[in-house]
Write a protein that holds these residues in place. Structure first.
Motif, short mmCIF file in Angstrom:
data_model
loop_
_atom_site.label_atom_id
_atom_site.label_comp_id
_atom_site.label_asym_id
_atom_site.label_seq_id
_atom_site.Cartn_x
_atom_site.Cartn_y
_atom_site.Cartn_z
N ILE A 11 13.58 -23.90 -20.52
CA ILE A 11 14.24 -22.69 -20.02
C ILE A 11 14.23 -22.67 -18.50
O ILE A 11 15.27 -22.44 -17.86
N LEU A 12 13.08 -22.95 -17.93
CA LEU A 12 12.99 -22.96 -16.47
C LEU A 12 13.97 -23.99 -15.87
O LEU A 12 14.66 -23.70 -14.89
N GLY A 13 14.03 -25.16 -16.48
CA GLY A 13 14.93 -26.20 -15.99
C GLY A 13 16.37 -25.75 -16.03
O GLY A 13 17.10 -25.87 -15.03
N LEU A 14 16.79 -25.20 -17.16
CA LEU A 14 18.19 -24.78 -17.27
C LEU A 14 18.51 -23.64 -16.33
O LEU A 14 19.57 -23.61 -15.71
N LEU A 15 17.57 -22.68 -16.21
CA LEU A 15 17.83 -21.54 -15.32
C LEU A 15 17.77 -21.94 -13.84
O LEU A 15 18.28 -21.20 -13.00
N SER A 16 17.18 -23.09 -13.56
CA SER A 16 17.15 -23.53 -12.16
C SER A 16 18.55 -23.96 -11.70
O SER A 16 18.82 -24.03 -10.51
N GLU A 17 19.43 -24.22 -12.67
CA GLU A 17 20.81 -24.59 -12.33
C GLU A 17 21.70 -23.37 -12.19
O GLU A 17 22.49 -23.28 -11.27
N SER A 18 21.55 -22.43 -13.15
CA SER A 18 22.34 -21.19 -13.10
C SER A 18 21.77 -20.18 -14.09
O SER A 18 21.13 -20.57 -15.06
N PRO A 19 22.03 -18.88 -13.86
CA PRO A 19 21.55 -17.86 -14.80
C PRO A 19 22.28 -18.02 -16.14
O PRO A 19 23.45 -18.37 -16.17
N LEU A 20 21.57 -17.78 -17.22
CA LEU A 20 22.12 -17.95 -18.56
C LEU A 20 21.61 -16.87 -19.49
O LEU A 20 20.58 -16.25 -19.24
N THR A 21 22.33 -16.67 -20.59
CA THR A 21 21.83 -15.81 -21.67
C THR A 21 21.06 -16.71 -22.65
O THR A 21 21.21 -17.94 -22.62
N GLY A 22 20.29 -16.10 -23.54
CA GLY A 22 19.56 -16.85 -24.54
C GLY A 22 20.50 -17.66 -25.41
O GLY A 22 20.25 -18.82 -25.73
N TYR A 23 21.60 -17.05 -25.74
CA TYR A 23 22.61 -17.68 -26.57
C TYR A 23 23.18 -18.93 -25.90
O TYR A 23 23.37 -19.96 -26.54
N GLU A 24 23.43 -18.82 -24.61
CA GLU A 24 23.96 -19.96 -23.87
C GLU A 24 22.96 -21.10 -23.79
O GLU A 24 23.33 -22.28 -23.86
N ILE A 25 21.68 -20.76 -23.64
CA ILE A 25 20.63 -21.79 -23.60
C ILE A 25 20.65 -22.59 -24.90
O ILE A 25 20.66 -23.82 -24.89
N LYS A 26 20.70 -21.87 -26.00
CA LYS A 26 20.73 -22.53 -27.31
C LYS A 26 21.96 -23.44 -27.43
O LYS A 26 21.88 -24.56 -27.93
N LYS A 27 23.10 -22.97 -26.96
CA LYS A 27 24.33 -23.76 -27.07
C LYS A 27 24.24 -25.04 -26.25
O LYS A 27 24.66 -26.10 -26.68
N ILE A 28 23.71 -24.91 -25.04
CA ILE A 28 23.58 -26.09 -24.18
C ILE A 28 22.69 -27.13 -24.84
O ILE A 28 23.01 -28.32 -24.87
N VAL A 29 21.56 -26.68 -25.38
CA VAL A 29 20.64 -27.60 -26.04
C VAL A 29 21.34 -28.28 -27.23
O VAL A 29 21.26 -29.50 -27.38
N ASP A 30 22.05 -27.50 -28.03
CA ASP A 30 22.71 -28.06 -29.21
C ASP A 30 23.83 -29.04 -28.85
O ASP A 30 24.04 -30.02 -29.54
N LEU A 31 24.54 -28.75 -27.78
CA LEU A 31 25.69 -29.59 -27.44
C LEU A 31 25.32 -30.78 -26.58
O LEU A 31 25.76 -31.89 -26.81
N ARG A 32 24.50 -30.54 -25.57
CA ARG A 32 24.27 -31.61 -24.61
C ARG A 32 22.93 -32.32 -24.77
O ARG A 32 22.78 -33.46 -24.35
N PHE A 33 21.95 -31.63 -25.36
CA PHE A 33 20.61 -32.22 -25.46
C PHE A 33 20.26 -32.64 -26.88
O PHE A 33 19.18 -33.18 -27.12
N ALA A 34 21.20 -32.41 -27.80
CA ALA A 34 20.89 -32.54 -29.22
C ALA A 34 20.13 -33.81 -29.59
O ALA A 34 19.24 -33.77 -30.44
#
Lengths: 195, 195
Positions: A11-34
């Motif tokens: 979470i800290l890593g992703l938010l260090s790039e830009s502010p996000l919602t919880g939903y967006e965090i989950k989507k990024i993980v599923d799409l790009r980090f899967a």
DNA sequence: CGGCGCATGTAACTTGTTACATGATTCC
DNA sequence: GGAATCATGTAACAAGTTACATGCGCCG
């Protein structure tokens, strides 16, 4: 006594790039980090609230939330950035992997050769699909050079997936060859027994 | 609704070869399965007692327990064998691996290049040690052909480790090369800024 | 008007780790 | 006598999954 808290650092890593919602965090993980990471809402949302209370992130009303129900953006604080940097300096913890396919293969002499072969084929196909996604993603990255400031890092992470997934595929091919050979030999034995 | 219970199947698999104590199960996993599996006593002992009550294994006084405190051998029952065979027929569950090294690399533009390079070198060394063990184990297997009846399966499992660990090593080399290049470029930038 | 996508959240549960307690024997 | 090895076990905790509840807006 190494304090894992992997969800927190993601979470800290992703938010260090830009502010996000919880939903967006989950989507990024599923799409790009899967292929090298996973998170569930049951981890993300409680952790976001905890982190907000601790002051490493700030919860904000989402100004874009015109559609759907109310939503919140999370923003990293300087304390959060500090914690992220501390984590980056820590030694990497050994990953624990449990390959169920290897356990089944190890004990497969208790079952049928056909079954384990089918399972390896399934393993091969699943990972082949991912390999295709790697290629698409790499093309996209190469065409849109400089779009991310961590472009080089993303490419290296992708390269890891490509190499390891290629190794998976190679192994599947060889293992299937060996199993096929054994199957034919066993069939021969049966024929002999029948005579 | 796939019922994981991986510890249970590991135990059933090992006991299908010969009766073992909980301690021996742990040792086998640590010595022979370490690169693709792990278990702790906190999982093994309670599961053994549960399985004994359910009748898939039998708890026996260990006749060899002359030394140390009292110990128990566990033996698989026909019900246990049945359950093992059912599991072998089930589709393999997708493994979820979380590579902390990739997460750190992904966010490494927030930290120092030297740190992430050190971490990759550490990753490389740890896995290289394992590669050496693979070689020793393979030699041992080839010299003592026929010692295990699941010889072929063990070799295939070993081959998986060798291929994947070789991919890890290759990736480390390439990633380190790229990071080294970037480090030199960045150093150049600093030099320019200073002037 | 029903389903989908956006969006947040919790409760119950399973899984897994760690630290600790206990205790006998062997070897130095 | 103390460390190492054999050996079993539990309690507290940490981590992670799943199913569910809620609810708005959009599109067909």
């Amino acid at each position: 006594m190494s304090s894992s808290k992997k969800t927190r650092y993601l979470i800290l890593g992703l938010l260090s790039e830009s502010p996000l919602t919880g939903y967006e965090i989950k989507k990024i993980v599923d799409l790009r980090f899967a292929y090298f990471w996973s998170e569930s809402y049951g981890q993300i949302y409680p952790e976001l609230n905890k982190m907000n209370e601790e002051g490493v992130i700030h919860k904000l009303e989402n100004p874009e939330s015109t559609k759907g129900r109310n939503s919140y953006k999370y923003e990293i604080t300087s304390e959060g950035l500090e914690e992220l940097k501390e984590w980056l300096e820590c030694p990497v913890e050994k990953e624990v992997i449990r390959y169920e396919i290897l356990l089944k293969l190890y004990f497969s002499n208790m079952g049928s050769t056909d079954t384990i072969m089918e399972q390896i084929k399934e393993f091969q196909m699943t990972h082949k699909k991912q390999q295709h996604l790697f290629e698409l993603f790499q093309k996209d990255l190469e065409e849109n050079f400089d779009e991310h400031d961590n472009h080089a890092e993303v490419l290296m992470v992708l390269m890891f997936g490509q190499k390891v997934w290629a190794a998976y595929d190679e192994w599947c091919q060889e293992a299937l060859k060996l199993l096929q050979k054994r199957k034919e030999l066993t069939k021969g034995d049966f024929d002999e027994e029948r005579n």
